[in-house]
Motif scaffolding. Structure first.
Motif, PDB file in Angstrom:
ATOM      1  N   ILE A 110      17.445 -10.562 -44.938  1.00 33.37           N
ATOM      2  CA  ILE A 110      16.143 -10.785 -44.322  1.00 33.37           C
ATOM      3  C   ILE A 110      15.058 -10.568 -45.374  1.00 33.37           C
ATOM      4  O   ILE A 110      15.217  -9.752 -46.289  1.00 33.37           O
ATOM      5  CB  ILE A 110      15.930  -9.824 -43.121  1.00 33.37           C
ATOM      6  CG1 ILE A 110      14.684 -10.206 -42.326  1.00 33.37           C
ATOM      7  CG2 ILE A 110      15.861  -8.378 -43.582  1.00 33.37           C
ATOM      8  CD1 ILE A 110      14.538  -9.421 -41.020  1.00 33.37           C
ATOM      9  N   THR A 111      13.984 -11.322 -45.281  1.00 33.06           N
ATOM     10  CA  THR A 111      12.831 -11.147 -46.157  1.00 33.06           C
ATOM     11  C   THR A 111      11.633 -10.768 -45.289  1.00 33.06           C
ATOM     12  O   THR A 111      11.357 -11.428 -44.285  1.00 33.06           O
ATOM     13  CB  THR A 111      12.515 -12.430 -46.944  1.00 33.06           C
ATOM     14  OG1 THR A 111      13.654 -12.792 -47.727  1.00 33.06           O
ATOM     15  CG2 THR A 111      11.335 -12.219 -47.879  1.00 33.06           C
ATOM     16  N   LEU A 112      10.960  -9.698 -45.682  1.00 30.39           N
ATOM     17  CA  LEU A 112       9.854  -9.179 -44.895  1.00 30.39           C
ATOM     18  C   LEU A 112       8.633  -8.911 -45.766  1.00 30.39           C
ATOM     19  O   LEU A 112       8.762  -8.549 -46.936  1.00 30.39           O
ATOM     20  CB  LEU A 112      10.259  -7.859 -44.226  1.00 30.39           C
ATOM     21  CG  LEU A 112      11.374  -7.906 -43.175  1.00 30.39           C
ATOM     22  CD1 LEU A 112      11.799  -6.482 -42.820  1.00 30.39           C
ATOM     23  CD2 LEU A 112      10.924  -8.655 -41.933  1.00 30.39           C
ATOM     24  N   LEU A 114       5.593  -6.287 -46.183  1.00 26.97           N
ATOM     25  CA  LEU A 114       5.381  -4.885 -45.833  1.00 26.97           C
ATOM     26  C   LEU A 114       3.989  -4.447 -46.277  1.00 26.97           C
ATOM     27  O   LEU A 114       3.622  -4.599 -47.442  1.00 26.97           O
ATOM     28  CB  LEU A 114       6.426  -4.001 -46.529  1.00 26.97           C
ATOM     29  CG  LEU A 114       7.897  -4.402 -46.344  1.00 26.97           C
ATOM     30  CD1 LEU A 114       8.789  -3.547 -47.237  1.00 26.97           C
ATOM     31  CD2 LEU A 114       8.314  -4.284 -44.893  1.00 26.97           C
ATOM     32  N   TRP A 145       4.772 -19.058 -44.829  1.00 25.08           N
ATOM     33  CA  TRP A 145       5.277 -18.599 -43.533  1.00 25.08           C
ATOM     34  C   TRP A 145       4.247 -18.812 -42.424  1.00 25.08           C
ATOM     35  O   TRP A 145       3.038 -18.848 -42.690  1.00 25.08           O
ATOM     36  CB  TRP A 145       5.578 -17.110 -43.568  1.00 25.08           C
ATOM     37  CG  TRP A 145       6.729 -16.690 -44.404  1.00 25.08           C
ATOM     38  CD1 TRP A 145       7.591 -17.487 -45.105  1.00 25.08           C
ATOM     39  CD2 TRP A 145       7.141 -15.340 -44.655  1.00 25.08           C
ATOM     40  NE1 TRP A 145       8.509 -16.717 -45.759  1.00 25.08           N
ATOM     41  CE2 TRP A 145       8.267 -15.409 -45.506  1.00 25.08           C
ATOM     42  CE3 TRP A 145       6.673 -14.098 -44.234  1.00 25.08           C
ATOM     43  CZ2 TRP A 145       8.920 -14.260 -45.949  1.00 25.08           C
ATOM     44  CZ3 TRP A 145       7.318 -12.958 -44.662  1.00 25.08           C
ATOM     45  CH2 TRP A 145       8.435 -13.046 -45.515  1.00 25.08           C
ATOM     46  N   ILE A 194      12.153  -6.066 -35.279  1.00 19.92           N
ATOM     47  CA  ILE A 194      12.973  -7.011 -36.054  1.00 19.92           C
ATOM     48  C   ILE A 194      14.343  -7.321 -35.465  1.00 19.92           C
ATOM     49  O   ILE A 194      15.029  -8.203 -35.983  1.00 19.92           O
ATOM     50  CB  ILE A 194      13.150  -6.502 -37.508  1.00 19.92           C
ATOM     51  CG1 ILE A 194      13.874  -5.158 -37.538  1.00 19.92           C
ATOM     52  CG2 ILE A 194      11.804  -6.439 -38.219  1.00 19.92           C
ATOM     53  CD1 ILE A 194      14.196  -4.665 -38.947  1.00 19.92           C
ATOM     54  N   ARG A 212      11.343 -10.503 -33.901  1.00 18.99           N
ATOM     55  CA  ARG A 212      11.356 -11.549 -34.929  1.00 18.99           C
ATOM     56  C   ARG A 212      10.157 -11.452 -35.870  1.00 18.99           C
ATOM     57  O   ARG A 212       9.721 -12.443 -36.461  1.00 18.99           O
ATOM     58  CB  ARG A 212      11.424 -12.926 -34.273  1.00 18.99           C
ATOM     59  CG  ARG A 212      10.351 -13.189 -33.215  1.00 18.99           C
ATOM     60  CD  ARG A 212      10.740 -14.362 -32.330  1.00 18.99           C
ATOM     61  NE  ARG A 212      10.801 -15.600 -33.059  1.00 18.99           N
ATOM     62  CZ  ARG A 212       9.795 -16.474 -33.147  1.00 18.99           C
ATOM     63  NH1 ARG A 212       8.637 -16.217 -32.556  1.00 18.99           N
ATOM     64  NH2 ARG A 212       9.948 -17.588 -33.806  1.00 18.99           N
ATOM     65  N   ASN A 214       8.000 -10.912 -39.148  1.00 19.21           N
ATOM     66  CA  ASN A 214       8.246 -11.096 -40.584  1.00 19.21           C
ATOM     67  C   ASN A 214       7.218 -10.371 -41.446  1.00 19.21           C
ATOM     68  O   ASN A 214       7.315 -10.372 -42.671  1.00 19.21           O
ATOM     69  CB  ASN A 214       8.327 -12.580 -40.964  1.00 19.21           C
ATOM     70  CG  ASN A 214       7.104 -13.376 -40.534  1.00 19.21           C
ATOM     71  OD1 ASN A 214       6.054 -12.816 -40.216  1.00 19.21           O
ATOM     72  ND2 ASN A 214       7.246 -14.691 -40.510  1.00 19.21           N
ATOM     73  N   VAL A 215       6.235  -9.747 -40.801  1.00 18.84           N
ATOM     74  CA  VAL A 215       5.275  -8.885 -41.498  1.00 18.84           C
ATOM     75  C   VAL A 215       5.204  -7.562 -40.745  1.00 18.84           C
ATOM     76  O   VAL A 215       4.914  -7.544 -39.544  1.00 18.84           O
ATOM     77  CB  VAL A 215       3.863  -9.517 -41.576  1.00 18.84           C
ATOM     78  CG1 VAL A 215       2.889  -8.563 -42.273  1.00 18.84           C
ATOM     79  CG2 VAL A 215       3.899 -10.855 -42.306  1.00 18.84           C
ATOM     80  N   LEU A 216       5.487  -6.474 -41.447  1.00 16.76           N
ATOM     81  CA  LEU A 216       5.456  -5.144 -40.842  1.00 16.76           C
ATOM     82  C   LEU A 216       4.263  -4.376 -41.391  1.00 16.76           C
ATOM     83  O   LEU A 216       4.139  -4.215 -42.613  1.00 16.76           O
ATOM     84  CB  LEU A 216       6.746  -4.381 -41.159  1.00 16.76           C
ATOM     85  CG  LEU A 216       8.068  -5.075 -40.795  1.00 16.76           C
ATOM     86  CD1 LEU A 216       9.246  -4.185 -41.181  1.00 16.76           C
ATOM     87  CD2 LEU A 216       8.115  -5.438 -39.321  1.00 16.76           C
TER      88      LEU A 216
END
Length: 281
Positions: A110-112, A114, A145, A194, A212, A214-216
């Protein structure tokens, strides 16, 4: 050094900040477009390589600045704020890291995105909302994204009560108010953000983000710094950044412990942002 290592340096344009004539020319260029610092101040400050780089950025000699391998994040942020300044409408800088995490659940990896893991120690609701909005814009520009921003906490949708949760909840409301185009939800625990199965169990309403994200967005720097190091050490994640956000021109900061691989990733992201800023993408 290039000659000693057999590297052809012809591809590089090198600015020597110990060359008085070069610094004088830089000071003249700066003073022709800004009155923030006097010519004498520019000459004096340019003895420092970090400050000199920022002056080169302001004057358009370069399109972006990468720094921090031998300077603290605080130094980089301070000099960028003082010399380059903030983008219009931005009140405080922030940071975003990109993490590639192998072996995540059953999806292989997975790519996130942060944020903020480097700058704002204890953001209030206004600052937290700004971090979320800046981060959404950064991943959209940098990675293409559609950002789905989760505001992290130790609580999910009211499962706990504490005064610190009010900050997160207000920040979510501010994001919805200021940028209704940004998909943002919270407060969410990490697993609810996630993992779809956990979100289905913990989140009692429809959400475009839960399960789901993708930015935390971490609630403070303690959580962000610890979280990044945990996934690097135990999850063997490749973390790139932090991408500094909010400045008038692109600036990035290396960790002083960053390996070459991480630095290359940072420079690649920086170049993409600089190209986007110049309309070259």
């Amino acid at each position: 050094m290039a000659a000693e290592n057999g590297i052809d340096a012809d591809a590089f344009e090198i600015f020597d900040n110990t060359d008085e004539r070069a610094v004088d020319t830089l000071a003249d260029a700066y003073c022709s477009q800004s009155e923030l610092f006097s010519r004498k101040a520019v000459v004096r400050k340019s003895k420092d390589t970090l400050r000199c780089a920022m002056f080169l950025l302001v004057t358009g000699h370069v399109d972006c600045v990468a720094a921090g391998k031998e300077r603290s994040t605080g130094d980089v942020v301070f000099e960028a704020s003082a010399i380059v300044g903030l983008a219009e409408g931005v009140e405080t800088p922030s940071s975003l890291g990109i993490a590639e995490i192998p072996g995540f659940s059953d999806v292989g990896g997975i790519t996130l995105g942060l944020a903020d893991c480097a700058i704002t120690a204890q953001p209030d609701a206004e600052e937290l909302a700004g971090i979320a909005i800046s981060s959404a814009d950064t991943v959209a520009t940098l990675l293409g994204w559609e950002p789905r921003v989760a505001m992290l906490s130790f609580s999910t949708c009211g499962s706990a009560e504490h005064e610190s949760l009010d900050v997160v909840r207000k920040a979510v409301s501010l994001v919805h108010e200021r940028r209704p185009d940004v998909k943002c939800d919270g407060e969410l625990q990490l697993d609810a953000a996630i993992i779809p199965q956990v979100a289905a169990s913990k989140v009692p309403r429809e959400s475009e983000v839960a399960g789901r994200a993708n930015v935390l967005v971490f609630p403070n720097l303690h959580a962000g710094n610890i979280g990044v190091k945990l996934i690097q050490i135990f999850g063997h994640a490749h973390a790139y950044g932090p991408v500094l956000q909010g400045f008038a021109s692109p600036v990035c900061d290396f960790s002083r412990s960053a390996p070459v691989e991480e630095m290359l990733g940072n420079v690649a992201m920086l170049a993409i942002r600089a190209a986007a800023t110049k309309g070259a993408l």
